[in-house]
Design an enzyme around this catalytic site. Sequence first.
Site, short mmCIF file in Angstrom:
data_model
loop_
_atom_site.label_atom_id
_atom_site.label_comp_id
_atom_site.label_asym_id
_atom_site.label_seq_id
_atom_site.Cartn_x
_atom_site.Cartn_y
_atom_site.Cartn_z
N SER A 141 1.02 -1.38 0.27
CA SER A 141 0.22 0.04 0.30
C SER A 141 1.02 1.11 -0.14
O SER A 141 1.67 1.46 0.59
CB SER A 141 -0.78 -0.27 1.10
OG SER A 141 -1.33 1.09 1.09
N TYR A 174 -1.24 -0.97 10.96
CA TYR A 174 -1.73 -1.66 9.78
C TYR A 174 -0.21 -0.37 8.12
O TYR A 174 0.13 -1.07 7.58
CB TYR A 174 -2.36 -0.74 8.76
CG TYR A 174 -2.41 -1.14 6.98
CD1 TYR A 174 -2.89 -2.44 6.87
CD2 TYR A 174 -3.08 -0.22 5.92
CE1 TYR A 174 -2.81 -2.47 5.55
CE2 TYR A 174 -2.58 -0.34 5.18
CZ TYR A 174 -3.00 -1.88 4.77
OH TYR A 174 -3.08 -1.28 3.36
#
Length: 255
Positions: free
Chosen positions: A130, A143
């Site tokens: 990501s 995350y």
Amino acid sequence: MTGASRGIGERFARQLAETGTDLVLVARDAERLEQVAKDIRDQHGVQVEVLAADLTDAAGLGRVEARLHDGVDLLVNNAGAATMGGFLALPVERAVASVDLNVTPLVRLTHAALGAMVAAGRGAVINVSSIAGLQPTSGLSAYAGTKAFVNSFSEAVHEEVRGTGVTVTTVLPGFIRTDMSAAMTELNALPSFLWLTPDVVAAAGLRAARRGRPVVVPSLRFKAIVVWLALLPRSVKRRASGAGTRRRMRSARPA
């Protein structure tokens, strides 16, 4: 392919099946995984092996590793989880769960797959990461931290296997419409043009892997965002991210 029962993983599976590729699908949701496998077999006539496993469980992860030792041409590490919120506002177990799913299985499965691939002189690994891992991302600290690891790890291993006929490609999408993002209600206010579909992400990842590219950012809009972010001092990005999180937390408090 991990995380294959829905979202990006399912789209990877379906796009590969369209090219006549036989598949090994891995996910925790056995019922959903079996249904996806049946649909793919019926539509494309390819062989689909189903391996239901919880990758945070040592036995489940071990079964997938054992299958990879037998050899595959392509591994897609897609399984992952995210939790949005201030680090101290959430139970620490949720942060640890992100690490347990986003990092450890990816490392072990990449290692298992690469051994057979390098011995055969061909193969590719796709690690889905990501753009959150490119900078401090307050409100997604655990995350984003796991994705920063994935980015660095994957690029390093790509260089280690250079010249062997094997490549490692890191896919860095932005915001994607999936079940995981739908559960993160704080993202609902984002403008529609910032959202990508799982199909776009999967297609970009497969193109990049075929070309042996180490990194791909799907869509021109996010490529531009990544370039722009790279020009900003890290302190500016860190403080802006933190200020945004503090505003969201204040607005969420009951009056």
